[in-house]
Every structure is written in structure tokens, then in C-alpha cells.
Design a protein around this motif. Structure first.
Motif, PDB file in Angstrom:
ATOM      1  N   THR A   1       0.056  -9.453 -41.591  1.00 33.03           N
ATOM      2  CA  THR A   1      -0.686 -10.243 -42.899  1.00 33.03           C
ATOM      3  C   THR A   1      -1.865  -9.670 -43.255  1.00 33.03           C
ATOM      4  N   GLN A   2      -2.441 -10.221 -44.411  1.00 35.14           N
ATOM      5  CA  GLN A   2      -3.661  -9.954 -45.073  1.00 35.14           C
ATOM      6  C   GLN A   2      -4.726  -9.937 -43.995  1.00 35.14           C
TER       7      GLN A   2
ATOM      8  N   LYS B   1      -0.329 -16.130 -46.295  1.00 33.23           N
ATOM      9  CA  LYS B   1      -1.055 -14.992 -45.883  1.00 33.23           C
ATOM     10  C   LYS B   1      -0.770 -13.769 -46.319  1.00 33.23           C
ATOM     11  N   LYS B   2      -0.398 -13.783 -47.715  1.00 32.96           N
ATOM     12  CA  LYS B   2      -0.216 -12.513 -48.405  1.00 32.96           C
ATOM     13  C   LYS B   2      -1.301 -11.977 -48.731  1.00 32.96           C
ATOM     14  N   PRO B   3      -1.290 -10.445 -48.787  1.00 28.40           N
ATOM     15  CA  PRO B   3       0.054  -9.723 -49.015  1.00 28.40           C
ATOM     16  C   PRO B   3       0.375  -9.638 -47.488  1.00 28.40           C
TER      17      PRO B   3
END
Length: 87
Positions: free
Chosen positions: A9-10, A43-45
Motif C-alpha cells: 500500500t502507499q 490505501k492507493k496507490p
């Protein structure tokens, strides 16, 4: 054929999952729809950092459970292919 995969997750967290189609499953997680894991939403990118063919569904479930108990450091080593997945 079943696969184990790790997604970063980022925030640097690692998500462990299993699927028969890694690219389809990763796309579902990225799109954030109903089929996406709740723990990955927002929780991108996301980055697919590891995937490996496991075999049967039963073995994939057992492997996933074992890897989820690993430390983050050990999962990072797996993602960097510094260690191999012992099935």
C-alpha cells in the motif's frame, strides 16, 4: 492453479492474498469495488510486489495463513526474492 501474492500500500503495508488469476484480482483491489479487500480501500496507490504459483486451493490457503504470520521483514525478503517460499 492457485497463486499467492503480496500487495504494497502507499503506507508500505503488505497485504497477502490468494487467487487463481493474480492480474484480475489486483485490478479488483485497485478499483476498490465490492470485490476489493476492505483493508486495501483508501490505501492507493497499490503495487503488486510478489506472486507465486502454489498449486491446489488447500495448499494455497495453508501457505497464505503461514505467510500472514510472518514478520514484515520476512515478507519484504520474499518480495525482493531474497528468500524463497517454502511450501
Amino acid at each position: 492453479m492457485w497463486h499467492l501474492y503480496l500487495i504494497r500500500t502507499q503506507l508500505g503495508h503488505l497485504y497477502t492474498g490468494i487467487t487463481q488469476d493474480v492480474q484480475r484480482r489486483f485490478k479488483e483491489h485497485q478499483e476498490g469495488g465490492v470485490k476489493a479487500a476492505k483493508s486495501l480501500k483508501g490505501k492507493k496507490p497499490l503495487k503488486l510486489v510478489y506472486q507465486e504459483e502454489i498449486g491446489s486451493h488447500s495448499l494455497a490457503l495453508k501457505t497464505e495463513a503461514a505467510v500472514k504470520k510472518w514478520s514484515k521483514i520476512k515478507k519484504e525478503s520474499l518480495g525482493k526474492k531474497e528468500i524463497s517460499l517454502e511450501i
